[in-house]
Write a protein that holds these residues in place. Structure first.
Motif, PDB file in Angstrom:
ATOM      1  N   ALA A  38     -32.596 -63.970 -26.797  1.00  0.00           N
ATOM      2  CA  ALA A  38     -33.742 -64.860 -26.601  1.00  0.00           C
ATOM      3  C   ALA A  38     -33.700 -65.388 -25.177  1.00  0.00           C
ATOM      4  O   ALA A  38     -32.629 -65.675 -24.640  1.00  0.00           O
ATOM      5  CB  ALA A  38     -33.702 -66.021 -27.588  1.00  0.00           C
ATOM      6  N   SER A 145     -29.975 -68.138 -27.759  1.00  0.00           N
ATOM      7  CA  SER A 145     -30.899 -68.885 -28.610  1.00  0.00           C
ATOM      8  C   SER A 145     -30.606 -70.376 -28.591  1.00  0.00           C
ATOM      9  O   SER A 145     -31.519 -71.200 -28.725  1.00  0.00           O
ATOM     10  CB  SER A 145     -30.882 -68.353 -30.045  1.00  0.00           C
ATOM     11  N   PRO A 169     -31.141 -65.410 -32.299  1.00  0.00           N
ATOM     12  CA  PRO A 169     -32.477 -65.025 -31.814  1.00  0.00           C
ATOM     13  C   PRO A 169     -33.465 -64.750 -32.951  1.00  0.00           C
ATOM     14  O   PRO A 169     -34.650 -65.040 -32.826  1.00  0.00           O
ATOM     15  CB  PRO A 169     -32.207 -63.755 -30.999  1.00  0.00           C
TER      16      PRO A 169
END
Length: 187
Positions: A38, A145, A169
């Motif tokens: 992410a 994340s 993520p």
């Protein structure tokens, strides 16, 4: 599936992606997800992300270089003030180290990590230690994340009900707080 370009993106958009490397494969297997990473788009063609080298700011093209899949999501009902907080917070983390202990601790909250946690006592101990370290000092270092979700939390616009310190993520696209924007890269 809508194909988009950088021109379709806004500051505070979230990119979830996967690559063809071994680390990506391990993360996808552990989280039982098609996503292994992410990143946060901050505007002007720039991304902030937590990678092995730490928290970095780099051009979107560099961030996507090794990705085979990259999908953009946008937080619903995000206002300009919140967007500014998200970008400012993430920018302030550039230069911090990658959170290896935290990502290990968070792994026990993924489906694959839970199975390994139950089946492997040594791994369970390592995961517990990693989680404890990250709980004590959650903003001293970041995994991907965790960085993205912490920035949204700081702006009072959380993406999930989970703590950023135990995220993956795959938590982002599954959230009812985000809307699909489009694919930057498709397999």
């Amino acid at each position: 599936m809508a194909q988009i370009t950088e021109a379709d993106m806004k500051a505070a958009d979230i990119i979830v992606s996967t690559g063809s490397g071994a680390v990506s494969a391990v993360i996808r297997a552990g989280s039982v997800s098609k996503y292994s990473h992410a990143a946060l788009y901050i505007g002007d063609g720039q991304v902030i992300e937590a990678i092995g080298e730490g928290v970095v700011k780099q051009p979107l093209s560099a961030a996507l270089r090794d990705d085979t899949l990259a999908v953009v999501y946008r937080r619903k009902n995000l206002n300009d003030a919140q967007t500014k907080v998200i970008v400012t917070y993430a920018s302030g983390q550039v230069g911090k180290k990658y959170d290896y202990a935290g990502v290990t601790g968070a792994s026990k909250y993924t489906i694959g990590g839970m199975a390994l946690h139950v089946l492997s006592i040594p791994l369970a101990v390592i995961q517990d230690i990693g989680e404890a370290i990250n709980t004590i000092s959650p903003e001293s270092s970041f995994f991907c994340s965790e960085l993205v979700l912490m920035a949204f939390k700081k702006a009072n616009a959380p993406i999930t009900f989970k703590s950023p310190t135990v995220s993956a993520p795959s938590d982002i696209p599954g959230s009812h707080q985000v809307a699909y924007v489009g694919h930057l890269k498709s397999p």
